[in-house]
Write an enzyme that holds these catalytic residues in place. Structure first.
Site, PDB file in Angstrom:
ATOM      1  N   SER A 175      50.849  41.816  36.116  1.00 34.07           N
ATOM      2  CA  SER A 175      51.341  42.574  37.427  1.00 34.07           C
ATOM      3  C   SER A 175      52.379  41.805  38.236  1.00 34.07           C
ATOM      4  O   SER A 175      53.011  42.307  39.171  1.00 34.07           O
ATOM      5  CB  SER A 175      49.995  42.810  38.487  1.00 34.07           C
ATOM      6  OG  SER A 175      49.631  44.063  37.942  1.00 34.07           O
ATOM      7  N   LYS A 181      52.457  40.863  48.971  1.00 36.34           N
ATOM      8  CA  LYS A 181      51.674  41.776  48.396  1.00 36.34           C
ATOM      9  C   LYS A 181      50.437  42.329  49.047  1.00 36.34           C
ATOM     10  O   LYS A 181      49.500  41.272  49.547  1.00 36.34           O
ATOM     11  CB  LYS A 181      51.105  41.633  46.971  1.00 36.34           C
ATOM     12  CG  LYS A 181      50.746  42.582  46.073  1.00 36.34           C
ATOM     13  CD  LYS A 181      50.298  42.174  44.717  1.00 36.34           C
ATOM     14  CE  LYS A 181      49.714  43.271  43.765  1.00 36.34           C
ATOM     15  NZ  LYS A 181      49.428  42.941  42.495  1.00 36.34           N
ATOM     16  N   SER A 209      51.209  45.736  38.785  1.00 36.23           N
ATOM     17  CA  SER A 209      50.908  46.398  40.162  1.00 36.23           C
ATOM     18  C   SER A 209      51.688  45.936  41.396  1.00 36.23           C
ATOM     19  O   SER A 209      51.601  46.280  42.388  1.00 36.23           O
ATOM     20  CB  SER A 209      49.575  46.317  40.565  1.00 36.23           C
ATOM     21  OG  SER A 209      49.153  44.949  40.455  1.00 36.23           O
TER      22      SER A 209
HETATM   23  N1  GLN Z   1      48.193  46.634  34.585  1.00 35.85           N
HETATM   24  C1  GLN Z   1      47.019  45.817  34.288  1.00 35.85           C
HETATM   25  C2  GLN Z   1      45.870  46.751  34.731  1.00 35.85           C
HETATM   26  O1  GLN Z   1      45.928  47.705  35.257  1.00 35.85           O
HETATM   27  C3  GLN Z   1      47.311  44.635  34.998  1.00 35.85           C
HETATM   28  C4  GLN Z   1      47.276  44.725  36.268  1.00 35.85           C
HETATM   29  C5  GLN Z   1      47.501  43.601  37.188  1.00 35.85           C
HETATM   30  O2  GLN Z   1      47.918  42.480  36.427  1.00 35.85           O
HETATM   31  N2  GLN Z   1      46.869  43.468  38.322  1.00 35.85           N
HETATM   32  O3  GLN Z   1      44.895  46.017  34.899  1.00 35.85           O
END
Ligand code: GLN
Length: 494
Positions: free
Chosen positions: A184, A85, A160
């Site tokens: 995410s 990632k 994400s």
């Molecule tokens: N969707 C959550 C956020 O926007 C979690 C994102 C993540 O785990 N990086 O913060």
């Protein structure tokens, strides 16, 4: 023999070790598939085919020399193609974090977790797409465009870590690294029908992970099976003196039994995770999975995690507050994009104004507000107190059950664009995943069925701190008894 793209991590590594296929051949298979499918999926931000071929050749050379003079065990992932990632530093390859502000940032070092996989012999095919600074649940917040879900190209892969989930689901690579601050790893794993782990906070070093919410961020592996995820985890995990929150605890070796047997495992099913608004097929599939665990010997208990409904507001105060502090370093002076026109303040303003996307700006404003004098006690400090209550909910629950079983997300993958104009609707996608990050406990997501549109449904199991082994035991037993994790999306290879 099955097609190489269908190999699991364990099968791929064994095929290389046994000389059935070279790392070069396997890497070429992956790179060809990437060339054919990447224009449709858009799962990578940066491809590294030259690096991959060089690493594959080095792996083959290592193996040839080892065969002549075998010394010690072979590196456990020798020659295995993976993806990383794009919020994790890989030395000498640009790390954009899905943001314009880091478009040309090339880190001179690799994250500890990446470094450990490299030492284990992996081949890196590229850096995968992510919501900007990992803020989002759909990968639509990337400055480099959205990734498409391999099961339905009109839909999001989750986020994400949507790029990492998509490359694993589409069989472009055998495993990928993601990060999980509020879901995410687990939510994109669920949307793409793969297996993903959010480890216990502090289990995997965050050194070299570009910080979002430092008290929540975790690096986790994504692959097709629990066994594969467990193998990658066991290599990534462990103490690192370069991360002050990394725990100095041994990582016990992971063992799997041949027969699925959950005798004596107490599974808690929290009533707060089966709320109205959840897609009925998701609830049904998760309940069926729990029933299957019961037939494998598990005891099922209904439990309560009473502060669950505070998780969303608590997370969306704490995560933006930490993000606003972490992102202060991108000022046009030290890192990345510089838009200079006038004095220093103008430099900051112009660089940040041009470099950050709308969601990141929203979070910085929310976080700065929650931390400002006069509001700190009312918002940030209060959120921290409620966070403790959420953590205690888990501690209390784990006095009477071994693991907790729940859906990952209230829905399956949604169409691209559906929530992009409505941040609150997007935040609701995280409602079941945020709690594990707030409490610091580990969570494993894996596929348990499909909905009427043939989109994967995922469930998650959560365990006490540092009990990843329990999650692997249950996840593996479930996958021995089912074949959801083996299903593969139909993609036209041109
Ligand atoms: N969707 C959550 C956020 O926007 C979690 C994102 C993540 O785990 N990086 O913060």
């Amino acid at each position: 023999m099955r097609e190489p793209v269908e190999f699991t991590v364990l099968e791929a590594v064994q095929a290389i070790q046994k000389g059935q296929i070279s790392s070069r051949e396997l890497t070429q298979v992956c790179l060809q598939r990437i060339t054919a499918l990447e224009p449709t999926l858009r799962a990578y931000i940066t491809l590294t085919p030259d690096l991959a071929m060089a690493q594959a050749d080095a792996a083959d050379k290592f193996l040839a020399e080892w065969r002549q003079y075998p010394q010690g065990a072979l590196p456990p992932l020798l020659g295995l193609p993976i993806a990383v990632k794009d919020v994790l530093c890989l030395a000498n390859v640009r790390c954009t974090c899905g943001s314009r502000i880091l478009e040309n940032f090339i880190p001179p070092y690799s994250a500890t977790a990446v470094e450990r996989l490299l030492s284990a012999g992996v081949v890196v095919t590229g850096k995968t797409n992510t919501d900007e600074f990992a803020m989002g649940s759909s990968t639509e917040n990337s400055a480099y465009g959205a990734t498409h879900n391999p099961w339905d190209l009109q839909r999001v892969p989750g986020g994400s870590s949507g790029g990492s989930a998509a490359v694993v689901a589409a069989r472009l690579v055998f495993a990928a690294m993601g990060t999980d601050t509020g879901g995410s790893v687990r939510q994109p794993a669920s949307f793409c029908g793969v297996t993903g782990l959010k480890p216990t906070y502090g289990r995997v070093s965050r050194y070299g992970l570009v910080a979002y919410g430092s008290s929540l961020d975790c690096i986790g592996p994504m692959a097709r099976t629990t066994e594969d995820v467990a193998l990658l985890y066991s290599i990534m995990a462990g103490y690192d003196r370069r991360d002050a929150t990394s725990m100095d605890l041994p990582v016990p070796p992971i063992q799997f039994s041949d027969k699925p047997n959950l005798k004596g495992v107490r599974v808690g099913v929290p009533k707060e995770y089966f709320i109205s608004g959840i897609q009925p097929e998701v609830e049904k599939a998760v309940r069926q999975a729990v029933a299957l665990m019961q037939t494998l010997g598990a005891e099922i208990h209904e439990i309560s995690l009473p502060h669950t409904h505070y998780a969303l507001p608590v997370y969306y105060l704490i995560a933006p507050a930490e993000a606003s502090a972490n992102l202060a370093r991108y000022d046009g002076v030290r890192y990345g994009l510089r838009e200079s026109d006038g004095d220093t303040l103008e430099l900051f303003r112009n660089s940040r104004g041009a470099g950050f996307g709308p969601e990141v700006k929203r979070r910085i404003m929310l976080g700065t507000y929650a931390l400002s004098a006069g509001y700190y006690d009312a918002y940030y400090a209060q959120a921290q107190k409620v966070r403790t209550l959420i953590k205690r909910d888990f501690e209390t629950a784990f006095e009477s059950v071994d693991i907790i079983a729940a859906p990952v997300a209230p829905t399956t993958a949604f169409p691209i664009g559906r929530h992009s104009g409505d941040p609150l609707a997007m935040y609701l996608e995280d409602i079941f995943t945020l709690t594990a990050n707030l409490a610091g406990v580990p969570g494993l997501a894996f596929p348990v069925g499909f909905d009427e549109h043939l989109l994967p449904i995922g469930m998650q199991i959560m365990g006490p701190h540092f009990r990843e082994d329990l999650l692997f035991k249950v996840g593996h037993a479930y996958q021995q008894a089912t074949d959801w994790h083996q299903k593969m999306p139909l993609l036209e290879v041109s």
